[in-house]
Design a protein around this motif. Structure first.
Motif, PDB file in Angstrom:
ATOM      1  N   GLN A 116     -49.358  -6.969 -19.966  1.00  0.00           N
ATOM      2  CA  GLN A 116     -48.257  -7.803 -20.577  1.00  0.00           C
ATOM      3  C   GLN A 116     -47.313  -6.695 -21.661  1.00  0.00           C
ATOM      4  N   LEU A 117     -47.671  -5.593 -21.603  1.00  0.00           N
ATOM      5  CA  LEU A 117     -47.011  -4.482 -22.633  1.00  0.00           C
ATOM      6  C   LEU A 117     -45.899  -3.856 -22.134  1.00  0.00           C
ATOM      7  N   GLY A 118     -45.514  -4.232 -20.928  1.00  0.00           N
ATOM      8  CA  GLY A 118     -44.284  -3.781 -20.500  1.00  0.00           C
ATOM      9  C   GLY A 118     -43.054  -4.699 -20.363  1.00  0.00           C
ATOM     10  N   ASP A 119     -41.847  -4.114 -20.170  1.00  0.00           N
ATOM     11  CA  ASP A 119     -40.697  -5.166 -20.465  1.00  0.00           C
ATOM     12  C   ASP A 119     -40.787  -6.208 -19.444  1.00  0.00           C
ATOM     13  N   TYR A 120     -41.451  -6.219 -18.212  1.00  0.00           N
ATOM     14  CA  TYR A 120     -41.555  -7.126 -17.111  1.00  0.00           C
ATOM     15  C   TYR A 120     -43.352  -7.478 -17.229  1.00  0.00           C
ATOM     16  N   ALA A 121     -43.517  -8.475 -18.217  1.00  0.00           N
ATOM     17  CA  ALA A 121     -44.929  -8.827 -18.437  1.00  0.00           C
ATOM     18  C   ALA A 121     -45.592  -9.564 -17.123  1.00  0.00           C
ATOM     19  N   LYS A 122     -46.672  -9.351 -16.624  1.00  0.00           N
ATOM     20  CA  LYS A 122     -46.727  -9.790 -15.176  1.00  0.00           C
ATOM     21  C   LYS A 122     -47.554 -11.087 -15.436  1.00  0.00           C
ATOM     22  N   GLY A 123     -48.047 -11.347 -16.523  1.00  0.00           N
ATOM     23  CA  GLY A 123     -48.664 -12.633 -16.767  1.00  0.00           C
ATOM     24  C   GLY A 123     -50.157 -12.438 -16.418  1.00  0.00           C
ATOM     25  N   ALA A 124     -51.043 -13.439 -16.376  1.00  0.00           N
ATOM     26  CA  ALA A 124     -52.465 -13.613 -16.128  1.00  0.00           C
ATOM     27  C   ALA A 124     -52.766 -14.766 -15.176  1.00  0.00           C
ATOM     28  N   PRO A 125     -52.570 -14.953 -13.955  1.00  0.00           N
ATOM     29  CA  PRO A 125     -52.851 -16.189 -13.278  1.00  0.00           C
ATOM     30  C   PRO A 125     -54.026 -16.604 -13.308  1.00  0.00           C
TER      31      PRO A 125
ATOM     32  N   SER B 143     -39.279  -0.233 -27.265  1.00  0.00           N
ATOM     33  CA  SER B 143     -38.748   0.917 -27.253  1.00  0.00           C
ATOM     34  C   SER B 143     -37.443   0.821 -26.446  1.00  0.00           C
ATOM     35  N   ASP B 144     -36.429   1.788 -26.942  1.00  0.00           N
ATOM     36  CA  ASP B 144     -35.380   1.875 -25.679  1.00  0.00           C
ATOM     37  C   ASP B 144     -35.832   2.203 -24.339  1.00  0.00           C
ATOM     38  N   CYS B 145     -35.032   1.724 -23.228  1.00  0.00           N
ATOM     39  CA  CYS B 145     -35.990   1.712 -22.015  1.00  0.00           C
ATOM     40  C   CYS B 145     -36.195   3.230 -21.416  1.00  0.00           C
ATOM     41  N   ASP B 146     -37.566   3.395 -21.146  1.00  0.00           N
ATOM     42  CA  ASP B 146     -37.963   4.600 -20.752  1.00  0.00           C
ATOM     43  C   ASP B 146     -38.096   5.698 -21.903  1.00  0.00           C
ATOM     44  N   SER B 147     -38.094   5.334 -23.072  1.00  0.00           N
ATOM     45  CA  SER B 147     -38.079   6.086 -24.309  1.00  0.00           C
ATOM     46  C   SER B 147     -39.598   7.108 -24.391  1.00  0.00           C
ATOM     47  N   VAL B 148     -40.579   6.159 -23.913  1.00  0.00           N
ATOM     48  CA  VAL B 148     -41.881   6.953 -23.870  1.00  0.00           C
ATOM     49  C   VAL B 148     -41.903   7.928 -22.784  1.00  0.00           C
ATOM     50  N   GLY B 149     -41.385   7.527 -21.810  1.00  0.00           N
ATOM     51  CA  GLY B 149     -41.205   8.546 -20.745  1.00  0.00           C
ATOM     52  C   GLY B 149     -40.400   9.541 -20.844  1.00  0.00           C
TER      53      GLY B 149
ATOM     54  N   LEU C 297     -43.855  -3.108 -27.690  1.00  0.00           N
ATOM     55  CA  LEU C 297     -43.381  -3.190 -26.254  1.00  0.00           C
ATOM     56  C   LEU C 297     -42.854  -1.954 -25.603  1.00  0.00           C
ATOM     57  N   ASP C 298     -43.250  -1.533 -24.442  1.00  0.00           N
ATOM     58  CA  ASP C 298     -42.593  -0.383 -23.669  1.00  0.00           C
ATOM     59  C   ASP C 298     -41.631  -0.909 -22.720  1.00  0.00           C
ATOM     60  N   CYS C 299     -40.540  -0.570 -22.780  1.00  0.00           N
ATOM     61  CA  CYS C 299     -39.463  -0.849 -22.040  1.00  0.00           C
ATOM     62  C   CYS C 299     -39.509   0.284 -20.989  1.00  0.00           C
ATOM     63  N   GLY C 300     -40.585   0.247 -20.030  1.00  0.00           N
ATOM     64  CA  GLY C 300     -40.697   1.364 -19.110  1.00  0.00           C
ATOM     65  C   GLY C 300     -42.189   1.073 -18.555  1.00  0.00           C
ATOM     66  N   PRO C 301     -42.733   2.186 -17.835  1.00  0.00           N
ATOM     67  CA  PRO C 301     -43.933   1.931 -17.091  1.00  0.00           C
ATOM     68  C   PRO C 301     -45.172   2.543 -17.763  1.00  0.00           C
ATOM     69  N   TYR C 302     -44.768   3.192 -19.083  1.00  0.00           N
ATOM     70  CA  TYR C 302     -46.182   4.294 -19.608  1.00  0.00           C
ATOM     71  C   TYR C 302     -47.192   3.227 -19.875  1.00  0.00           C
ATOM     72  N   TYR C 303     -46.837   2.186 -20.838  1.00  0.00           N
ATOM     73  CA  TYR C 303     -47.998   1.342 -21.220  1.00  0.00           C
ATOM     74  C   TYR C 303     -48.845   0.833 -20.258  1.00  0.00           C
ATOM     75  N   THR C 304     -48.161   0.273 -19.120  1.00  0.00           N
ATOM     76  CA  THR C 304     -48.912  -0.231 -18.039  1.00  0.00           C
ATOM     77  C   THR C 304     -49.552   0.681 -17.277  1.00  0.00           C
ATOM     78  N   ASN C 305     -49.128   1.760 -17.095  1.00  0.00           N
ATOM     79  CA  ASN C 305     -49.894   2.810 -16.327  1.00  0.00           C
ATOM     80  C   ASN C 305     -51.078   3.544 -16.790  1.00  0.00           C
ATOM     81  N   PHE C 306     -50.649   3.584 -18.167  1.00  0.00           N
ATOM     82  CA  PHE C 306     -51.640   4.631 -18.866  1.00  0.00           C
ATOM     83  C   PHE C 306     -52.613   3.926 -20.215  1.00  0.00           C
TER      84      PHE C 306
END
Length: 732
Positions: free
Chosen positions: A9-18, A245-251, A278-287
């Motif tokens: 849920q920490l990325g700009d596309y929060a996946k939810g939890a079905p 974050s601005d998008c991909d700022s962490v990357g 919130l990370d607009c990008g993949p770093y939070y969700t990946n790491f």
């Protein structure tokens, strides 16, 4: 939720939890000057957070912010926000939008070459702050709802985001890019200029999100700096919302800046501990899962971020609905009411820069056969600038002017104007018609995100086109300019064949109608420049990368913005003509003829740097406003008179000039503005009240906000239409 579920849920596309019924959510939508199609995923597709199709084919496209800012109309800015958020809510109900919009851009237009000036409300911190507060309130506030004791429970119409924090205004200039640029900024400039609009956006606008920028500030990436994020935005300013974050700022921090040569996990740790939710990008969700498992991040830190995020969604009614807005549908999108507001915003923002011999407005009986030529003669998409969606429609200059006159048109010249045949045809048309309207300027191929300008000139062949067409014209010539940033048009200013010049910014979907309304006198222009238009030589005197506002004498760098630059300009900040004339007379209210500050028993006097040979300093040169009773007000009465023969609106801009002997102080600064409408010959007394601490504050080298003893001057207006009154400040 489990740890992996939380992290998703920490990325700009929060996946939810079905598993527990938590729906997905797409955080990234844009609404800079209307609902935009920019965001994650393919544009205008159902996978995109905001998209357009046959159900919602478009949304109202307003002028880009720099032109709306030229109206100097706080009510208008608020109404624009209301219209955009109503359309956003309706699109959400129709499954075509989410409820979180990453706008407005409230960075200062510090350097005239910056490619994103069109997105901003201009160069003055006070004006930008007022724009931010009004736009945010228009977007977010639920009408009729009072602030609850806990503002984290305050309902939101939509959620918006003030960006990009902080000291961000270099995109791509001679190899320096926003991704790797380190803004070397004095704390004095941070407090006085860069931070000022953001502080107002959070504290007065109660914005529900702030975005950190790509760049570093004094060696630390903005999104990894706890002093900027957790200590300032959330701590000192008390943000009720989330930091993104601005998008991909962490990357970018890891891959391009290679900051501290961190691993991805350490990069995640640093931004999380700094206060990034919130990370607009993949770093939070990946790491982030691995960061927790290795002890770099605590799960409670993730919980805090999720609390900030989902509190905003609850305030939006994402989980249980918002009865106030559930019936909004397609009928409130692109309604005539909304498009009328867009047209009015463009009209109010258009600035009349030149009008020799009262060539404007045109008369339908005298100028009934006109030539309409130039690169923007039939402008459509160029009018809506960037961060745009799909407009309801376009009314081009050609379409609108054709309703007033018989029009001969030449469309063959783009902004580079290399087409000789188009030039010759335009000259021929100009030589045989009652008047000529040249629609020229620049576009997103010259100024844009990731594209800073090298100079302030129009393309050389376009200058030739304008000069030759105006030289061939039989009747009066009107030059209409599209741009976000200023242009050195000294050639047109001095060309006696060019009778009138209008700046139309990027005027939105109704721009053509607004231009025609001004040209044919249905609207008397009242816009004022929210930026200084410098001569091109200014750009040769200092690099974009010098972040100081004050002159740097040892390097020969001039100051920046009207506050610190007193050299020659093409047009100054606040400039704008009218089809009528206004005069001012200003007086101080009886209880405001001086500002008297009484020292408290434990209050310290602060030293002030004075210019050489300034004479003896006052016994108490200055006080820190944090230690001062700031309840005093400066009461002004401005008598405005329309001395001409045409009804019109006038923007009263109020400046404060500090005591002349203080070294390093601004030349002047805006402390208030108000727009008034006056019939021809009418006069109105306009009361204006300004808090003394807000209006008279100076920021010293140590970044203390102070009030100095001495003679301030309150100035109304610019140029020849000015009035002033002295205001002594006594500290005892």
């Amino acid at each position: 939720m489990t740890l992996p579920e939380k992290v998703l849920q920490l990325g700009d596309y929060a996946k939810g939890a079905p598993r527990i019924g938590l729906p997905e959510y797409k955080w990234w939508s844009e609404a800079l000057h209307g609902i935009s199609s920019i965001g994650n995923g393919p544009a205008n597709s159902p996978s995109h957070a905001t998209h357009f199709d046959s159900v919602v084919p478009g949304a109202t496209s307003f002028p880009t912010p720099v032109l709306s800012a030229a109206s100097f109309n706080e009510t208008l800015w608020n109404i624009i926000g209301q219209v955009i958020s109503t359309e956003g809510r309706a699109m959400y109900n129709l499954g075509h939008s989410q409820l979180t919009f990453w706008a407005p851009n409230i960075n200062l237009a510090r350097d005239p070459r910056w490619g994103r000036i069109l997105e901003t409300p201009g160069e003055d911190p006070f004006v930008v702050a007022r724009y931010a507060v009004n736009f945010v309130r228009g977007m977010q506030d639920v009408q009729g709802q009072k602030d609850p004791p806990d503002l984290n429970e305050k309902p939101l119409k939509v959620s918006v985001c003030c960006k990009h924090f902080g000291a961000y205004d270099v995109d791509n200039w001679f190899g320096e890019t926003r991704y790797t640029f380190d803004s070397k900024v004095a704390e004095q400039d941070m407090v006085e200029s860069f931070n000022y609009p953001f502080e107002a956006c959070v504290k007065q606008g109660d914005v529900s999100s702030v975005m950190c920028s790509y760049n570093q500030v004094n060696g630390i990436p903005s999104c990894a700096d706890p002093r900027l994020l957790s200590q300032t935005i959330r701590g000192e300013w008390n943000l009720h919302g989330y930091i993104v974050s601005d998008c991909d700022s962490v990357g970018v921090m890891h891959d391009e800046q290679k900051w501290l040569y961190d691993t991805p996990i350490n990069s995640v740790m640093r931004v999380m501990k700094a206060g990034l939710d919130l990370d607009c990008g993949p770093y939070y969700t990946n790491f982030t899962v691995e960061a927790v498992r290795t002890g770099k991040v605590k799960e409670v830190e993730i919980d805090n971020a999720l609390n900030n995020l989902y509190t905003v969604l609850m305030r939006l009614g994402f989980f249980d609905g918002s009865p106030e807005y559930q019936n909004l549908g397609k009928d409130v999108i692109c309604s005539k009411t909304n498009t009328d507001v867009a047209a009015d915003a463009a009209r109010q923002g258009i600035v009349l820069l030149k009008n020799d011999n009262n060539a404007l407005p045109f008369n339908n009986n005298t100028q009934k056969h006109i030539a309409v030529v130039g690169p923007h003669a039939n402008a459509s998409a160029v009018m809506i600038g960037n961060y745009a969606g799909v407009p309801c429609h376009y009314i081009t200059p050609l379409q609108a002017l054709s309703m007033d006159a018989h029009v001969d048109i030449e469309l063959g010249c783009d902004v580079w104007c290399h087409n000789q045949a188009a030039k010759d045809h335009a000259k021929q048309l100009a030589s045989t018609t009652d008047a000529t309207v040249i629609l020229a300027g620049i576009d997103l191929g010259i100024e844009a995100e990731s594209l800073d300008r090298w100079d302030l000139n129009l393309p050389l062949d376009q200058i030739t086109f304008i000069n030759e067409v105006s030289g061939a014209s039989k009747g009066p010539v009107v030059l209409v300019l599209f741009s976000g940033g200023g242009l050195d048009i000294t050639f047109a200013q001095n060309n006696t064949k060019i009778n009138s010049i209008l700046w139309a910014g990027y005027p939105g979907e109704e721009g053509g109608q607004a231009i025609a309304d001004v040209i044919y006198g249905r609207y008397n222009p009242s816009g004022k420049l929210p930026i200084t238009w410098y001569q091109n030589g200014y750009t040769e005197m200092l690099p974009m990368t010098s972040m100081k506002f004050r002159p740097v004498d040892e390097l020969g760098y001039p100051g920046r913005t009207y506050k610190f630059y007193d050299g020659p300009v093409v047009y100054p900040f606040g400039f704008g003509l009218s089809y009528t004339q206004f005069t001012y007379n200003v007086s101080l209210a009886q209880n405001s003829t001086a500002t008297n500050i009484k020292l408290g028993p434990f209050q310290k006097c602060l030293p002030v740097d004075y210019k050489p040979n300034s004479g003896p300093a006052p016994s108490c040169p200055a006080v820190n406003i944090d230690d001062t009773d700031c309840s005093q007000a400066i009461g002004l009465v401005v008598q405005v008179t329309n001395t001409g023969k045409t009804d019109g609106s006038n923007v009263i801009i109020v400046y404060a000039k500090p005591p002349q002997n203080i070294a390093g102080a601004a030349i002047k600064k805006v402390i208030a503005f108000q727009k008034v409408f006056l019939k021809a010959g009418a006069s109105q007394a306009v009361p204006i009240s300004v808090n003394a601490c807000d209006g008279l504050t100076l920021v010293d080298k140590s970044a203390y906000q102070i009030i100095a003893a001495g003679q301030y001057t309150i100035v109304i207006g610019n140029g020849n239409t000015t009035a002033s009154v002295p205001l002594p400040v006594n500290i005892s």
